[in-house]
Design an enzyme around this catalytic site. Structure first.
Site, PDB file in Angstrom:
ATOM      1  N   TYR A  60       0.856  -1.181   0.000  1.00  0.00           N
ATOM      2  CA  TYR A  60       0.000   0.000   0.000  1.00  0.00           C
ATOM      3  C   TYR A  60       0.895   1.235   0.000  1.00  0.00           C
ATOM      4  CZ  TYR A  60      -3.704  -3.259   1.453  1.00  0.00           C
ATOM      5  OH  TYR A  60      -4.595  -4.313   1.534  1.00  0.00           O
ATOM      6  N   HIS A 127      -0.095 -11.983   1.168  1.00  0.00           N
ATOM      7  CA  HIS A 127      -1.081 -11.136   0.494  1.00  0.00           C
ATOM      8  C   HIS A 127      -1.699 -11.811  -0.726  1.00  0.00           C
ATOM      9  CE1 HIS A 127      -1.960  -6.572  -0.290  1.00  0.00           C
ATOM     10  NE2 HIS A 127      -3.023  -7.317  -0.420  1.00  0.00           N
ATOM     11  N   GLY A 211     -17.070   1.138  -1.624  1.00  0.00           N
ATOM     12  CA  GLY A 211     -17.833   2.381  -1.522  1.00  0.00           C
ATOM     13  C   GLY A 211     -19.149   2.368  -2.265  1.00  0.00           C
ATOM     14  N   PHE A 212     -19.409   1.313  -3.035  1.00  0.00           N
ATOM     15  CA  PHE A 212     -20.632   1.243  -3.838  1.00  0.00           C
ATOM     16  C   PHE A 212     -21.875   1.281  -2.957  1.00  0.00           C
ATOM     17  CE2 PHE A 212     -23.978  -1.220  -6.005  1.00  0.00           C
ATOM     18  CZ  PHE A 212     -24.098  -0.481  -7.176  1.00  0.00           C
ATOM     19  N   PHE A 213     -21.818   0.616  -1.797  1.00  0.00           N
ATOM     20  CA  PHE A 213     -22.996   0.577  -0.939  1.00  0.00           C
ATOM     21  C   PHE A 213     -23.111   1.811  -0.043  1.00  0.00           C
ATOM     22  CE2 PHE A 213     -22.521  -3.987  -1.936  1.00  0.00           C
ATOM     23  CZ  PHE A 213     -23.749  -4.163  -2.532  1.00  0.00           C
TER      24      PHE A 213
END
Length: 343
Positions: A60, A127, A211-213
């Protein structure tokens, strides 16, 4: 706001907050990036609220997210948290490469310890699975790191059922991280049952569908250049038209329940069992508070069935990642141990 409760993750003794905090978006992939001081304040707010299970990875940034966590956890703050990070995904000439050979495992761990400024990592995940290296070899090196006191517990991310079994036979796996939400349900067929059979905890990332919901189809309209979601298949126009019906169903029920659609979607993940810990990510304190509110949303079996009716495993249109992006879970297995020749 009431403090978040605690649960046992896996059978090896790791206890974490019932909801975690995914820290990826604080340092990359989503845009715009926020100032470090704001992210440190958010992390401290989360810890004060009882969300102590923090999730990061060396890729990240790369590396910058671990450095951020290291700064945030100074001064004794780190003693209050369960810190999870990952190894195994690296960038080489702009391309993603997956590695699980022993030398890399050890070097990655040592580097993460320095960036996080800790002596021991609570939960260390592979990962992504390196299909060139027998999983027994990778886990063998992780077992040595446990024995040396550099990591406490071992995890896997996006692994096949067979890989999980083989890994667990070498050293107990405490947790498997996977994408699980109302629009990512393929793990329910094999992966989740395998984890439960073996007593392995389940950590659900992207429980809000990236983030869609939270925002529905309008999310894509507000994304800045450089935000990875602009390129993901499920957010493309040809797929979004169908996928928005899932959001509409969630939104309608949320109105009846008196909560937000994101709280309802997150509550659905929480209701999958007391061995499941979702790790929604955010860069805003107000969104964090809203996510924590999902723990108070109670769903009846009838409501769960209704949600799953319009969010069935085959309802979503589009893959999780774009073609050629070798970042999804491995349905294939690693080579047999007998094939390994150490370099």
């Amino acid at each position: 706001m009431a403090k978040v409760g605690r649960i046992k993750l896996g059978l090896q003794g790791l206890e974490v907050s019932a909801q975690g905090l995914g820290c990826m978006g604080m340092s990359g992939f989503y845009r715009p990036l926020k100032p470090t001081s704001e992210m440190v304040s958010l992390i401290h707010h989360a810890i004060d609220s009882g969300v102590t299970f923090l999730d990061t990875s060396d890729m990240y940034g790369p590396y910058t997210n671990e450095i951020l966590l290291g700064k945030a956890l100074k001064g004794g703050v780190g003693e209050k948290v369960e810190l999870a990070t990952k190894f195994g995904v690296m960038y080489v000439d702009g391309q993603i490469q997956v590695r699980g050979d022993p030398a890399y495992v050890r070097a990655a761990c040592e580097s993460s310890l320095k960036r996080l400024e800790v002596d021991c990592i609570d939960l260390y995940y592979q990962h992504r699975i390196d299909n060139r290296v027998p999983i027994e070899v990778t886990i063998g090196e992780l077992k040595k790191l446990v024995e040396e006191g550099k990591i406490k517990y071992i995890g896997l991310s996006e692994a096949s059922a067979s890989t999980i079994r083989r890994a667990h036979a070498i050293h107990p796996i405490t947790a498997v991280q996977l994408e699980w939400s109302l629009w990512s349900r393929d793990v329910e067929q094999e992966i989740v049952p395998t984890c439960r059979e073996l007593g392995i905890g389940i950590v659900a990332y992207s429980p809000l569908g990236r983030g869609f919901f939270s925002s529905g189809p309008k999310l894509i309209e507000n994304l800045e250049n450089g935000d990875i979601r602009k390129f993901l298949p499920r957010f493309q126009a040809e797929n979004l038209e169908q996928n928005k019906t899932i959001f509409e169903g969630v939104n309608e029920m949320a109105k009846r329940k008196g909560c937000t659609p994101s709280q309802l979607a997150l509550a659905w993940v929480h209701h999958q069992g007391n061995d499941v810990v979702p790790i929604p990510g955010t860069t805003k304190i107000e969104n964090f508070n809203q996510n924590s509110g999902a723990l108070s949303v109670k769903l009846t079996p009838e409501e769960m069935a209704e949600l799953e009716l319009f969010a069935s495993a085959d309802a979503v249109k589009g893959d999780r990642y774009y073609p050629g992006y070798a970042y999804t879970w491995n349905k294939s297995d690693t080579p047999p141990l007998s094939s390994w020749k150490a370099v």
